[in-house]
Scaffold this motif. Structure first.
Motif, PDB file in Angstrom:
ATOM      1  N   ALA A   1      50.253  12.547  93.511  1.00 40.56           N
ATOM      2  CA  ALA A   1      50.708  12.609  92.162  1.00 40.56           C
ATOM      3  C   ALA A   1      51.259  14.279  92.964  1.00 40.56           C
ATOM      4  N   ARG A   2      49.799  14.694  93.474  1.00 39.81           N
ATOM      5  CA  ARG A   2      50.440  16.347  94.186  1.00 39.81           C
ATOM      6  C   ARG A   2      51.590  16.434  95.417  1.00 39.81           C
ATOM      7  N   GLY A   3      51.881  15.322  96.213  1.00 46.76           N
ATOM      8  CA  GLY A   3      53.533  15.605  96.415  1.00 46.76           C
ATOM      9  C   GLY A   3      52.433  14.609  97.741  1.00 46.76           C
ATOM     10  N   MET A   4      51.576  14.045  98.264  1.00 49.69           N
ATOM     11  CA  MET A   4      51.415  13.893  99.482  1.00 49.69           C
ATOM     12  C   MET A   4      51.779  12.292 100.232  1.00 49.69           C
ATOM     13  N   ARG A   5      51.945  12.140 100.734  1.00 43.70           N
ATOM     14  CA  ARG A   5      52.359  10.441 100.782  1.00 43.70           C
ATOM     15  C   ARG A   5      50.700  10.044 102.083  1.00 43.70           C
ATOM     16  N   VAL A   6      49.857   9.156 101.014  1.00 45.00           N
ATOM     17  CA  VAL A   6      49.174   8.838 101.005  1.00 45.00           C
ATOM     18  C   VAL A   6      49.117   7.420 101.743  1.00 45.00           C
ATOM     19  N   VAL A   7      47.953   7.110 102.698  1.00 42.63           N
ATOM     20  CA  VAL A   7      46.891   5.549 103.106  1.00 42.63           C
ATOM     21  C   VAL A   7      45.984   5.620 102.576  1.00 42.63           C
ATOM     22  N   VAL A   8      46.684   4.350 102.591  1.00 44.43           N
ATOM     23  CA  VAL A   8      45.671   3.718 101.141  1.00 44.43           C
ATOM     24  C   VAL A   8      44.446   2.360 102.676  1.00 44.43           C
ATOM     25  N   ASN A   9      43.534   3.486 102.847  1.00 46.29           N
ATOM     26  CA  ASN A   9      42.922   1.888 103.421  1.00 46.29           C
ATOM     27  C   ASN A   9      41.494   1.473 103.387  1.00 46.29           C
ATOM     28  N   TYR A  10      41.543   0.004 103.409  1.00 44.33           N
ATOM     29  CA  TYR A  10      40.363  -0.323 102.548  1.00 44.33           C
ATOM     30  C   TYR A  10      39.859  -1.238 103.932  1.00 44.33           C
ATOM     31  N   LEU A  11      38.932  -2.121 103.882  1.00 46.40           N
ATOM     32  CA  LEU A  11      38.247  -2.785 104.833  1.00 46.40           C
ATOM     33  C   LEU A  11      38.360  -5.059 103.446  1.00 46.40           C
ATOM     34  N   HIS A  12      37.795  -5.227 103.123  1.00 42.61           N
ATOM     35  CA  HIS A  12      37.401  -6.568 101.908  1.00 42.61           C
ATOM     36  C   HIS A  12      38.642  -6.445 101.033  1.00 42.61           C
ATOM     37  N   SER A  13      38.752  -5.522 100.661  1.00 36.24           N
ATOM     38  CA  SER A  13      39.710  -5.601  99.082  1.00 36.24           C
ATOM     39  C   SER A  13      41.098  -5.317  99.025  1.00 36.24           C
ATOM     40  N   ALA A  14      41.971  -6.501  99.412  1.00 32.01           N
ATOM     41  CA  ALA A  14      43.993  -6.275  99.795  1.00 32.01           C
ATOM     42  C   ALA A  14      44.422  -5.899  98.108  1.00 32.01           C
ATOM     43  N   GLN A  15      43.951  -7.480  97.596  1.00 30.25           N
ATOM     44  CA  GLN A  15      44.173  -6.551  96.688  1.00 30.25           C
ATOM     45  C   GLN A  15      44.112  -5.200  95.308  1.00 30.25           C
ATOM     46  N   ALA A  16      43.094  -4.708  95.076  1.00 29.60           N
ATOM     47  CA  ALA A  16      42.620  -3.495  94.821  1.00 29.60           C
ATOM     48  C   ALA A  16      43.776  -2.238  95.775  1.00 29.60           C
ATOM     49  N   ALA A  17      43.870  -2.757  96.966  1.00 28.55           N
ATOM     50  CA  ALA A  17      44.290  -1.698  97.733  1.00 28.55           C
ATOM     51  C   ALA A  17      45.458  -2.198  97.403  1.00 28.55           C
ATOM     52  N   GLU A  18      46.464  -2.714  97.151  1.00 25.11           N
ATOM     53  CA  GLU A  18      47.808  -2.989  96.407  1.00 25.11           C
ATOM     54  C   GLU A  18      47.834  -2.562  95.195  1.00 25.11           C
ATOM     55  N   GLU A  19      46.955  -2.752  94.140  1.00 25.01           N
ATOM     56  CA  GLU A  19      47.271  -2.023  92.877  1.00 25.01           C
ATOM     57  C   GLU A  19      47.538  -0.697  93.204  1.00 25.01           C
ATOM     58  N   VAL A  20      46.254   0.374  93.820  1.00 30.68           N
ATOM     59  CA  VAL A  20      46.361   1.564  94.125  1.00 30.68           C
ATOM     60  C   VAL A  20      47.870   1.641  94.734  1.00 30.68           C
ATOM     61  N   VAL A  21      48.363   1.690  95.371  1.00 29.52           N
ATOM     62  CA  VAL A  21      49.786   1.320  95.539  1.00 29.52           C
ATOM     63  C   VAL A  21      50.791   0.911  95.415  1.00 29.52           C
ATOM     64  N   ALA A  22      50.389   0.513  94.020  1.00 28.12           N
ATOM     65  CA  ALA A  22      51.437   0.182  93.155  1.00 28.12           C
ATOM     66  C   ALA A  22      51.542   1.066  92.169  1.00 28.12           C
ATOM     67  N   HIS A  23      50.009   2.079  91.612  1.00 28.37           N
ATOM     68  CA  HIS A  23      50.320   2.707  90.710  1.00 28.37           C
ATOM     69  C   HIS A  23      51.100   4.167  91.313  1.00 28.37           C
ATOM     70  N   ILE A  24      50.678   4.194  92.132  1.00 24.56           N
ATOM     71  CA  ILE A  24      51.353   5.694  93.343  1.00 24.56           C
ATOM     72  C   ILE A  24      53.096   5.631  92.950  1.00 24.56           C
ATOM     73  N   GLU A  25      53.263   4.006  93.686  1.00 19.50           N
ATOM     74  CA  GLU A  25      54.674   3.880  93.711  1.00 19.50           C
ATOM     75  C   GLU A  25      55.117   3.723  91.964  1.00 19.50           C
ATOM     76  N   ALA A  26      54.767   3.357  91.435  1.00 20.65           N
ATOM     77  CA  ALA A  26      54.937   3.858  90.224  1.00 20.65           C
ATOM     78  C   ALA A  26      54.934   5.114  89.282  1.00 20.65           C
ATOM     79  N   ALA A  27      54.730   5.816  89.343  1.00 23.84           N
ATOM     80  CA  ALA A  27      54.499   7.095  89.643  1.00 23.84           C
ATOM     81  C   ALA A  27      55.470   8.236  89.779  1.00 23.84           C
ATOM     82  N   GLY A  28      56.169   7.446  91.446  1.00 16.86           N
ATOM     83  CA  GLY A  28      57.178   7.946  92.133  1.00 16.86           C
ATOM     84  C   GLY A  28      56.348   8.745  93.194  1.00 16.86           C
ATOM     85  N   GLY A  29      54.935   8.533  93.856  1.00 17.32           N
ATOM     86  CA  GLY A  29      54.608   8.812  94.878  1.00 17.32           C
ATOM     87  C   GLY A  29      55.495   7.447  96.099  1.00 17.32           C
ATOM     88  N   GLN A  30      55.020   7.832  97.346  1.00 18.92           N
ATOM     89  CA  GLN A  30      54.535   7.082  98.291  1.00 18.92           C
ATOM     90  C   GLN A  30      53.637   7.038  98.594  1.00 18.92           C
TER      91      GLN A  30
END
Length: 251
Positions: free
Chosen positions: A28-57
């Protein structure tokens, strides 16, 4: 446009809790973010989707941060898509035993110490080349108030996180001349996290009663402090530890 636009932040263990809240706020503050995870692929993709829906990368990447080959592959993938890592938020929590010392085997205590420092060592080694090349970087490590204030059964986590905090101080001393700040955020009990789910209602109420601000921290409270350390405004704080505990412990 945020002055952070273009910075690349790696948040380890970012599929839930503090890591997810931090990833969303940095984006939200303008950084491009790498969402690292070990097991929770679906949850990590949900974080990415939330960021992208808000206009982030953002991008989600699976990697065990204790393993150099996995971390190197992650950094290579990020570099190919964006650039080197500017900000590391090392939040990933490795497993640990909850039991009294007298019931604990060395493998449980020593294993947690090894996992904690190994993960910090591996991921830090991987991100430093880009930071040192550009003369700017932010390293933020998630500790715990248990490293200062013991609680029954938490010797493995508290000891390992105390070691992590000292590791960060040594890095701060060494990397300051390279323009890299290194700081630790030490939350007290945090609601809406995996650790909090292990507390019953009575334990939670005791913790709330011991907190002057009258509630437990939320992941977003911790993320706000991490985001300050990660940003352009933090020009002269390094080697520090921020306690985010609502006054439960004061030091």
């Amino acid at each position: 446009m945020s002055e952070a636009t273009g910075r690349v932040a790696l948040v380890t263990g970012a599929s839930s809790g503090i890591g997810a809240a931090t990833a969303r706020l940095l984006a939200a503050r303008g950084m491009r973010v790498v969402v690292n995870y070990l097991h929770s692929a679906q949850a990590a993709e949900e974080v990415v989707a939330h960021i992208e829906a808000a206009g982030g990368q953002a991008m989600a990447i699976q990697a065990d941060v204790r393993e150099p080959t996995a971390v190197d592959a992650m950094i290579e993938r990020v570099g190919a898509a964006w650039s080197g890592i500017d900000v590391l938020v090392h939040n990933a929590l490795t497993p640990y035993a909850i039991k009294p010392f007298q019931e604990m085997a060395w493998a449980e205590l020593g294993g947690k110490l090894n996992d904690e420092i190994r993960a910090a060592f591996v991921v830090t080694k991987a991100v430093l080349p880009a930071m040192t090349d550009q003369g700017w970087g932010r390293l933020i490590y998630l500790g715990t108030g248990l490293s200062r204030q013991p609680r029954a059964g938490m010797i493995a986590l508290g000891t390992a996180k105390a070691a992590l905090t000292q590791f960060a101080r040594y890095l701060a001393q060494e990397l300051g001349p390279a323009g890299i700040t290194v700081n630790v955020v030490e939350p007290g009990p945090v609601a809406e996290t995996k650790m909090s789910h292990g507390l019953d209602a009575e334990q939670t109420q005791r913790q709330v009663a011991a907190t002057p601000l009258g509630r437990l921290a939320r992941p977003a409270d911790v993320a706000q402090v991490v985001a300050f350390y990660a940003g352009e405004d933090n020009v002269f704080m390094t080697g520090t530890t921020a306690a985010v505990n609502g006054g439960m412990a004061m030091y």
